[in-house]
Design a protein around this motif. Sequence first.
Motif, PDB file in Angstrom:
ATOM      1  N   UNK A  41       0.870  -1.255  -0.020  1.00 49.36           N
ATOM      2  CA  UNK A  41       0.044  -0.039   0.037  1.00 49.36           C
ATOM      3  C   UNK A  41       0.952   1.203  -0.112  1.00 49.36           C
ATOM      4  N   UNK A  42       0.316   2.192  -0.755  1.00 51.57           N
ATOM      5  CA  UNK A  42       1.304   3.568  -0.689  1.00 51.57           C
ATOM      6  C   UNK A  42       1.011   4.354   0.684  1.00 51.57           C
ATOM      7  N   UNK A  43       1.983   4.770   1.199  1.00 50.64           N
ATOM      8  CA  UNK A  43       1.973   5.464   2.639  1.00 50.64           C
ATOM      9  C   UNK A  43       3.238   6.410   2.905  1.00 50.64           C
ATOM     10  N   UNK A  44       3.138   7.339   3.909  1.00 53.38           N
ATOM     11  CA  UNK A  44       4.361   8.040   4.167  1.00 53.38           C
ATOM     12  C   UNK A  44       4.155   8.281   5.384  1.00 53.38           C
ATOM     13  N   UNK A  45       5.300   8.879   6.003  1.00 55.04           N
ATOM     14  CA  UNK A  45       5.358   9.313   7.381  1.00 55.04           C
ATOM     15  C   UNK A  45       4.804  10.884   7.587  1.00 55.04           C
ATOM     16  N   UNK A  46       4.276  11.375   6.625  1.00 50.84           N
ATOM     17  CA  UNK A  46       3.794  12.746   6.737  1.00 50.84           C
ATOM     18  C   UNK A  46       2.430  12.775   6.976  1.00 50.84           C
ATOM     19  N   UNK A  47       2.230  13.224   8.535  1.00 47.72           N
ATOM     20  CA  UNK A  47       0.737  13.201   9.105  1.00 47.72           C
ATOM     21  C   UNK A  47       0.115  14.183   8.636  1.00 47.72           C
ATOM     22  N   UNK A  48       0.722  15.471   8.271  1.00 44.49           N
ATOM     23  CA  UNK A  48      -0.184  16.647   7.792  1.00 44.49           C
ATOM     24  C   UNK A  48      -0.966  16.583   6.493  1.00 44.49           C
ATOM     25  N   UNK A  49      -0.582  15.603   5.632  1.00 43.15           N
ATOM     26  CA  UNK A  49      -1.720  15.198   4.489  1.00 43.15           C
ATOM     27  C   UNK A  49      -3.081  14.507   5.174  1.00 43.15           C
ATOM     28  N   UNK A  50      -2.980  14.260   6.295  1.00 46.01           N
ATOM     29  CA  UNK A  50      -4.425  13.910   6.784  1.00 46.01           C
ATOM     30  C   UNK A  50      -5.071  14.864   7.369  1.00 46.01           C
ATOM     31  N   UNK A  51      -4.725  16.039   7.473  1.00 50.74           N
ATOM     32  CA  UNK A  51      -5.441  17.193   8.092  1.00 50.74           C
ATOM     33  C   UNK A  51      -6.223  18.157   6.991  1.00 50.74           C
ATOM     34  N   UNK A  52      -7.593  18.194   7.194  1.00 48.85           N
ATOM     35  CA  UNK A  52      -8.231  18.939   6.607  1.00 48.85           C
ATOM     36  C   UNK A  52      -9.095  19.755   7.193  1.00 48.85           C
ATOM     37  N   UNK A  53      -8.701  21.169   7.077  1.00 46.85           N
ATOM     38  CA  UNK A  53      -9.714  22.150   8.113  1.00 46.85           C
ATOM     39  C   UNK A  53     -10.670  22.829   7.130  1.00 46.85           C
ATOM     40  N   UNK A  54     -12.074  22.958   7.767  1.00 48.13           N
ATOM     41  CA  UNK A  54     -12.986  23.530   6.970  1.00 48.13           C
ATOM     42  C   UNK A  54     -13.253  24.942   7.958  1.00 48.13           C
ATOM     43  N   UNK A  55     -13.563  25.793   6.769  1.00 46.89           N
ATOM     44  CA  UNK A  55     -14.088  27.077   7.139  1.00 46.89           C
ATOM     45  C   UNK A  55     -15.277  27.918   6.465  1.00 46.89           C
ATOM     46  N   UNK A  56     -16.183  28.491   7.161  1.00 46.86           N
ATOM     47  CA  UNK A  56     -17.349  28.897   6.565  1.00 46.86           C
ATOM     48  C   UNK A  56     -17.040  29.923   5.310  1.00 46.86           C
ATOM     49  N   UNK A  57     -15.733  30.720   5.467  1.00 47.69           N
ATOM     50  CA  UNK A  57     -15.756  31.946   4.288  1.00 47.69           C
ATOM     51  C   UNK A  57     -14.216  31.575   4.082  1.00 47.69           C
ATOM     52  N   UNK A  58     -13.697  32.277   3.047  1.00 45.58           N
ATOM     53  CA  UNK A  58     -12.280  32.213   2.601  1.00 45.58           C
ATOM     54  C   UNK A  58     -11.378  33.102   3.337  1.00 45.58           C
ATOM     55  N   UNK A  59     -12.034  34.223   3.971  1.00 48.35           N
ATOM     56  CA  UNK A  59     -11.236  35.347   4.690  1.00 48.35           C
ATOM     57  C   UNK A  59     -10.785  34.396   5.881  1.00 48.35           C
ATOM     58  N   UNK A  60     -11.893  33.800   6.485  1.00 50.23           N
ATOM     59  CA  UNK A  60     -11.366  32.950   7.889  1.00 50.23           C
ATOM     60  C   UNK A  60     -10.294  32.195   7.548  1.00 50.23           C
ATOM     61  N   UNK A  61     -10.333  31.498   6.310  1.00 56.68           N
ATOM     62  CA  UNK A  61      -9.499  30.307   6.234  1.00 56.68           C
ATOM     63  C   UNK A  61      -7.836  31.200   6.030  1.00 56.68           C
ATOM     64  N   UNK A  62      -7.852  32.259   5.386  1.00 58.49           N
ATOM     65  CA  UNK A  62      -6.687  32.886   5.366  1.00 58.49           C
ATOM     66  C   UNK A  62      -6.049  33.629   6.474  1.00 58.49           C
ATOM     67  N   UNK A  63      -7.170  34.037   7.560  1.00 61.03           N
ATOM     68  CA  UNK A  63      -6.659  34.791   8.636  1.00 61.03           C
ATOM     69  C   UNK A  63      -5.963  33.362   9.488  1.00 61.03           C
ATOM     70  N   UNK A  64      -6.579  32.252   9.620  1.00 64.13           N
ATOM     71  CA  UNK A  64      -6.168  31.164  10.242  1.00 64.13           C
ATOM     72  C   UNK A  64      -4.590  30.724   9.809  1.00 64.13           C
ATOM     73  N   UNK A  65      -4.363  30.869   8.614  1.00 64.16           N
ATOM     74  CA  UNK A  65      -3.228  30.471   7.829  1.00 64.16           C
ATOM     75  C   UNK A  65      -2.200  31.693   8.183  1.00 64.16           C
ATOM     76  N   UNK A  66      -2.625  32.830   8.240  1.00 64.38           N
ATOM     77  CA  UNK A  66      -1.785  33.960   8.511  1.00 64.38           C
ATOM     78  C   UNK A  66      -1.482  34.123  10.058  1.00 64.38           C
TER      79      UNK A  66
END
Length: 92
Positions: A41-66
Amino acid sequence: MSARIYQRPKNAMQSGKALLGQWILEFDPAEAKKPDPLMGWAGSGDTQQQVQLKFPTKEEAQAYAAKHGIPARVHATPPRALKIQAYADNFR
């Protein structure tokens, strides 16, 4: 550790518009996937690929990243073109 922000696309099996307004922040893969020697099976040690954060608006997602110092790029949502026709157009 960079990320991308995009709006959820409509599923091919979906006729409604539920959850289409959500914006998703996904991390880019840090390392390539490789086959497991035992199962293959294909796999890696990178656990960040499993993270998916959901936001109601684009601005909130950009603010979180900043706020957390995550370099993120925004993928624009392509415009939806509706093909409006009458049922009678099928018989012309």
